[in-house]
Scaffold this active site. Sequence first.
Site, PDB file in Angstrom:
ATOM      1  N   CYS A 196      34.970  39.826  42.594  1.00  0.00           N
ATOM      2  CA  CYS A 196      33.940  41.261  41.623  1.00  0.00           C
ATOM      3  C   CYS A 196      35.323  41.540  40.866  1.00  0.00           C
ATOM      4  O   CYS A 196      36.268  42.066  41.271  1.00  0.00           O
ATOM      5  CB  CYS A 196      34.119  42.591  42.791  1.00  0.00           C
TER       6      CYS A 196
ATOM      7  N   GLU B 160      26.224  37.124  46.635  1.00  0.00           N
ATOM      8  CA  GLU B 160      27.118  38.470  47.824  1.00  0.00           C
ATOM      9  C   GLU B 160      27.844  39.222  47.080  1.00  0.00           C
ATOM     10  O   GLU B 160      28.964  38.734  46.427  1.00  0.00           O
ATOM     11  CB  GLU B 160      26.852  37.652  48.879  1.00  0.00           C
TER      12      GLU B 160
ATOM     13  N   ARG C 167      30.098  44.308  59.798  1.00  0.00           N
ATOM     14  CA  ARG C 167      30.447  44.218  58.379  1.00  0.00           C
ATOM     15  C   ARG C 167      29.224  44.097  57.742  1.00  0.00           C
ATOM     16  O   ARG C 167      28.471  43.646  57.473  1.00  0.00           O
ATOM     17  CB  ARG C 167      30.904  42.494  58.406  1.00  0.00           C
TER      18      ARG C 167
ATOM     19  N   ARG D 151      27.732  44.104  53.478  1.00  0.00           N
ATOM     20  CA  ARG D 151      28.025  43.128  52.595  1.00  0.00           C
ATOM     21  C   ARG D 151      26.760  43.562  51.621  1.00  0.00           C
ATOM     22  O   ARG D 151      25.592  43.590  51.609  1.00  0.00           O
ATOM     23  CB  ARG D 151      27.981  41.703  52.971  1.00  0.00           C
TER      24      ARG D 151
HETATM   25  C1  LIG Z   1      34.344  36.027  48.514  1.00  0.00           C
HETATM   26  S1  LIG Z   1      34.590  33.734  48.553  1.00  0.00           S
HETATM   27  C2  LIG Z   1      33.024  33.400  49.036  1.00  0.00           C
HETATM   28  C3  LIG Z   1      32.994  32.585  50.341  1.00  0.00           C
HETATM   29  C4  LIG Z   1      31.931  31.275  50.482  1.00  0.00           C
HETATM   30  N1  LIG Z   1      30.990  32.447  50.617  1.00  0.00           N
HETATM   31  C5  LIG Z   1      32.345  31.279  52.511  1.00  0.00           C
HETATM   32  O1  LIG Z   1      30.861  31.018  53.090  1.00  0.00           O
HETATM   33  O2  LIG Z   1      33.545  31.089  52.241  1.00  0.00           O
HETATM   34  C6  LIG Z   1      34.696  33.660  47.423  1.00  0.00           C
HETATM   35  C7  LIG Z   1      35.418  32.489  46.499  1.00  0.00           C
HETATM   36  O3  LIG Z   1      35.282  32.011  45.303  1.00  0.00           O
HETATM   37  C8  LIG Z   1      36.240  31.296  44.685  1.00  0.00           C
HETATM   38  N2  LIG Z   1      36.775  31.163  43.437  1.00  0.00           N
HETATM   39  C9  LIG Z   1      37.559  32.139  42.721  1.00  0.00           C
HETATM   40  N3  LIG Z   1      37.156  32.285  41.446  1.00  0.00           N
HETATM   41  C10 LIG Z   1      37.002  30.906  41.516  1.00  0.00           C
HETATM   42  C11 LIG Z   1      36.889  29.757  40.473  1.00  0.00           C
HETATM   43  N4  LIG Z   1      37.438  30.451  39.134  1.00  0.00           N
HETATM   44  N5  LIG Z   1      36.258  28.679  39.983  1.00  0.00           N
HETATM   45  C12 LIG Z   1      34.806  28.567  41.483  1.00  0.00           C
HETATM   46  N6  LIG Z   1      35.503  29.416  42.686  1.00  0.00           N
HETATM   47  C13 LIG Z   1      36.292  30.914  42.800  1.00  0.00           C
HETATM   48  C14 LIG Z   1      37.661  31.525  45.962  1.00  0.00           C
HETATM   49  O4  LIG Z   1      38.366  30.726  45.822  1.00  0.00           O
HETATM   50  C15 LIG Z   1      37.137  31.947  47.042  1.00  0.00           C
HETATM   51  O5  LIG Z   1      36.877  31.009  48.143  1.00  0.00           O
END
Ligand SMILES: C[S@@+](CC[C@H](N)C(=O)[O-])C[C@H]1O[C@@H](n2cnc3c(N)ncnc32)[C@H](O)[C@@H]1O
Length: 349
Positions: A71, A109, A153, A155
């Site tokens: 976010c 999400e 939780r 979301r």
């Molecule tokens: C809220 S988590 C989502 C987790 C996922 N839904 C799961 O089941 O594990 C957000 C993910 O976005 C990844 N992320 C952040 N910046 C990113 C980028 N520039 N490119 C790709 N992934 C990224 C983070 O490493 C993190 O694992």
Amino acid sequence: MYKFIDLFAGIGGFRIGFERAGYQCVFSSEIDSHAREMYFHNFSEYPVGDIREIDVKTIPNFDILLAGFPCQPFSIAGEKKGFNDIRGTLFFDIAKIVEYHLPKVVILENVKHFKNHDRGKTLATVLNTLNNLGYTTNWNLLNAINFGVPQNRERTIIVGCLDKIEFDFNKLKKIKAKKLKDILENDNQENFEYLKEEEYTLITNPKQQLSGLIFAGYRNKNIRVNGIRPDTKHLSRVHKQPNRIYSSEGSHPTLSSQESAGRYYILHDGKVRKLTLRECYRLMGFPDDFKLIGSKSKLYNRVGNSIVIPMVEEIANQVKQQLLNPNCTPNHYHSPQQMSLFDFGLSYH
Ligand SMILES: C[S@@+](CC[C@H](N)C(=O)[O-])C[C@H]1O[C@@H](n2cnc3c(N)ncnc32)[C@H](O)[C@@H]1O
């Protein structure tokens, strides 16, 4: 078989839910090296790295885009300058992929408080951007506890449909939650980390809260004494989440992506112990054959960042029934621009 892409894939919570519902993953992206390693061990593929560096043309055709994205505030939200509102954010990279591929469905999400982020501008801008790309959008707060999992939780889930069909969240089938005690490991006693009796205080007559939690006591831990009113010391202990102890007769609070020490304490069979890592993964609905790779601290971060699988699976089932079924007909006749920031109490000036 409907095809999806798994963006911000983490350890693949979204993916497992959609695969269980009969969809096929054709592309994934994740930047974190530990998450990518876990993804590889569980799905035999390394996700592509940084989403900002993906050439959208190299992504194969797909029907559904899934993204649990970080976010970030949008600087000039609400000025209706289209992509200018979101440039430089990770949502911009999602929108670029949506604009090029125009998938039938987009599912995003985010955390519970997404709707309040930047006084509602962030959600409004996300919805506006999707509307301007031709999507009918609906969003809702969903709680894992309504999908059979004993974790409280919440979301934010946003569903966008290109075919002018509204997604009805009320049709999601709810499943009665288990109790925390129903998902505990019984055959791993040698790894249980118990607290000594002098390390905690149990409260008398703990009561179940509406959320399903039963707050049972707290750890007698480093308390802040300065500035605390007389006789309220225990409250400062209690107000720190890692000091709280919950009864296994109820549900568990949200597992946090910030908690790398796994300080989730439960009262079960009269004793207080930490949840095991496997129990944390069960609290997100991961199957027991899901491979846990790497250090404990990273595994705790990953699980707190992921998404509850039975909830995803039910969304996936309903998306098929409500949005992808060939008999579905448009039920949203407004022009895509109809969604306005005024709906969120904001003004364009
Ligand atoms: C809220 S988590 C989502 C987790 C996922 N839904 C799961 O089941 O594990 C957000 C993910 O976005 C990844 N992320 C952040 N910046 C990113 C980028 N520039 N490119 C790709 N992934 C990224 C983070 O490493 C993190 O694992």
